[in-house]
Scaffold this motif. Sequence first.
Motif, PDB file in Angstrom:
ATOM      1  N   ALA A 258       0.530  -1.318  -0.004  1.00 21.13           N
ATOM      2  CA  ALA A 258      -0.024  -0.040  -0.066  1.00 21.13           C
ATOM      3  C   ALA A 258       0.900   1.236   0.102  1.00 21.13           C
ATOM      4  CB  ALA A 258      -0.781   0.056   1.143  1.00 21.13           C
ATOM      5  N   LEU A 259       2.021   1.222   0.579  1.00 21.62           N
ATOM      6  CA  LEU A 259       2.908   2.399   0.692  1.00 21.62           C
ATOM      7  C   LEU A 259       3.512   2.716  -0.561  1.00 21.62           C
ATOM      8  CD1 LEU A 259       4.655   1.717   4.186  1.00 21.62           C
ATOM      9  CD2 LEU A 259       2.971   3.598   3.651  1.00 21.62           C
ATOM     10  N   ALA A 260       3.800   1.696  -1.058  1.00 21.51           N
ATOM     11  CA  ALA A 260       4.261   1.663  -2.453  1.00 21.51           C
ATOM     12  C   ALA A 260       3.135   2.446  -3.552  1.00 21.51           C
ATOM     13  CB  ALA A 260       4.862   0.337  -3.109  1.00 21.51           C
TER      14      ALA A 260
ATOM     15  N   THR B 289       8.490   3.652   3.537  1.00 25.54           N
ATOM     16  CA  THR B 289       8.313   2.670   3.945  1.00 25.54           C
ATOM     17  C   THR B 289       9.180   2.121   5.324  1.00 25.54           C
ATOM     18  OG1 THR B 289       8.054   1.826   1.921  1.00 25.54           O
ATOM     19  CG2 THR B 289       8.651   0.083   3.231  1.00 25.54           C
ATOM     20  N   GLU B 290      10.528   2.778   5.293  1.00 27.91           N
ATOM     21  CA  GLU B 290      11.238   2.501   6.551  1.00 27.91           C
ATOM     22  C   GLU B 290      10.741   3.209   7.618  1.00 27.91           C
ATOM     23  OE1 GLU B 290      15.831   3.727   7.894  1.00 27.91           O
ATOM     24  OE2 GLU B 290      15.496   3.614   5.651  1.00 27.91           O
ATOM     25  N   LEU B 291      10.184   4.521   7.342  1.00 29.90           N
ATOM     26  CA  LEU B 291       9.543   5.271   8.278  1.00 29.90           C
ATOM     27  C   LEU B 291       8.629   4.775   9.052  1.00 29.90           C
ATOM     28  CD1 LEU B 291       9.581   8.250   9.853  1.00 29.90           C
ATOM     29  CD2 LEU B 291       8.062   8.857   7.838  1.00 29.90           C
ATOM     30  N   VAL B 292       7.414   4.168   8.258  1.00 33.79           N
ATOM     31  CA  VAL B 292       6.183   3.645   8.799  1.00 33.79           C
ATOM     32  C   VAL B 292       6.494   2.414   9.372  1.00 33.79           C
ATOM     33  CG1 VAL B 292       3.928   3.016   8.202  1.00 33.79           C
ATOM     34  CG2 VAL B 292       4.763   5.180   7.126  1.00 33.79           C
ATOM     35  N   VAL B 293       7.250   1.551   8.684  1.00 37.46           N
ATOM     36  CA  VAL B 293       7.554   0.100   9.490  1.00 37.46           C
ATOM     37  C   VAL B 293       8.139   0.297  10.582  1.00 37.46           C
ATOM     38  CG1 VAL B 293       8.559  -1.821   9.084  1.00 37.46           C
ATOM     39  CG2 VAL B 293       7.453  -1.027   7.204  1.00 37.46           C
ATOM     40  N   LYS B 294       9.265   1.119  10.946  1.00 42.47           N
ATOM     41  CA  LYS B 294       9.962   1.243  12.057  1.00 42.47           C
ATOM     42  C   LYS B 294       8.973   2.042  13.218  1.00 42.47           C
ATOM     43  CE  LYS B 294      14.769   1.479  10.772  1.00 42.47           C
ATOM     44  NZ  LYS B 294      15.851   2.341  10.515  1.00 42.47           N
ATOM     45  N   GLN B 295       8.210   2.748  12.606  1.00 42.01           N
ATOM     46  CA  GLN B 295       7.210   3.773  13.734  1.00 42.01           C
ATOM     47  C   GLN B 295       6.269   2.671  14.509  1.00 42.01           C
ATOM     48  OE1 GLN B 295       7.638   6.700  14.565  1.00 42.01           O
ATOM     49  NE2 GLN B 295       5.672   6.916  15.797  1.00 42.01           N
TER      50      GLN B 295
END
Length: 232
Positions: free
Chosen positions: A113-115, A223-229
């Motif tokens: 979805a982020l993509a 993607t990195e930001l959201v997954v880590k958050q």
Amino acid sequence: MYLINLYLMHSILGGLKVAISPKIYVKDPETSELGKKIIEKSILLIDEIGFDNFTFKKLGDKIGSNESSIYRYFENKHKLLLYLTSWYWGWIEIKLVLTTNSITNPQEKLVKALAIVTEEASEDNNHPHINEVVLSRIIICEFSKSYLTKEVDEENKEGYFLIYKRVITRLIEIIWAVNPNYTHAKSLASMVVEGALHQHYLKNHFKSITNCSEVISPTDFFTELVVKQLSY
């Protein structure tokens, strides 16, 4: 299998019509060749000269028709911009639903979805009169002009931004599926959608203040930001 799924998605996309609020237009441009030409040429002209310099007179010259014929479809250029932005977000929503619908793993669905909402656009060839790549450039540069107005609250009540908000709502639900305890899902989802436009703009015009580049995409960043958050 991936190529088969991709082919099926494009086939389905070709058969779907983006439903835009009839309050935005006087006459549905999809119902006539002139209307489709208005959409096609307006996208190219706004990309060429910018929305501020865009006028119905200039558009009329491009399509070889009187300015008055354009007013039979749109009340003013603001309504035309609302139509174009609504169409874009409707196109994104259809891709989002079709691409993620069969994914059962919440984390995998989130990444996909982020993509969809952050990646650089590519033509799908299902709408010959609409160049999605050029339209995406307009969204990046001009979308905020559709709602940074004194009339935004009234237009919001009229449902002019319903499709845009629906895209964000779908992303919110996907975020909650990954982490139902995350308390800022709405802010995170809207930040991703708006932030992606901003990062694409910075990547193209202010390269010194973003890490996004030809190597690192806004999709990589968000993607990195959201997954880590969500993993906290």
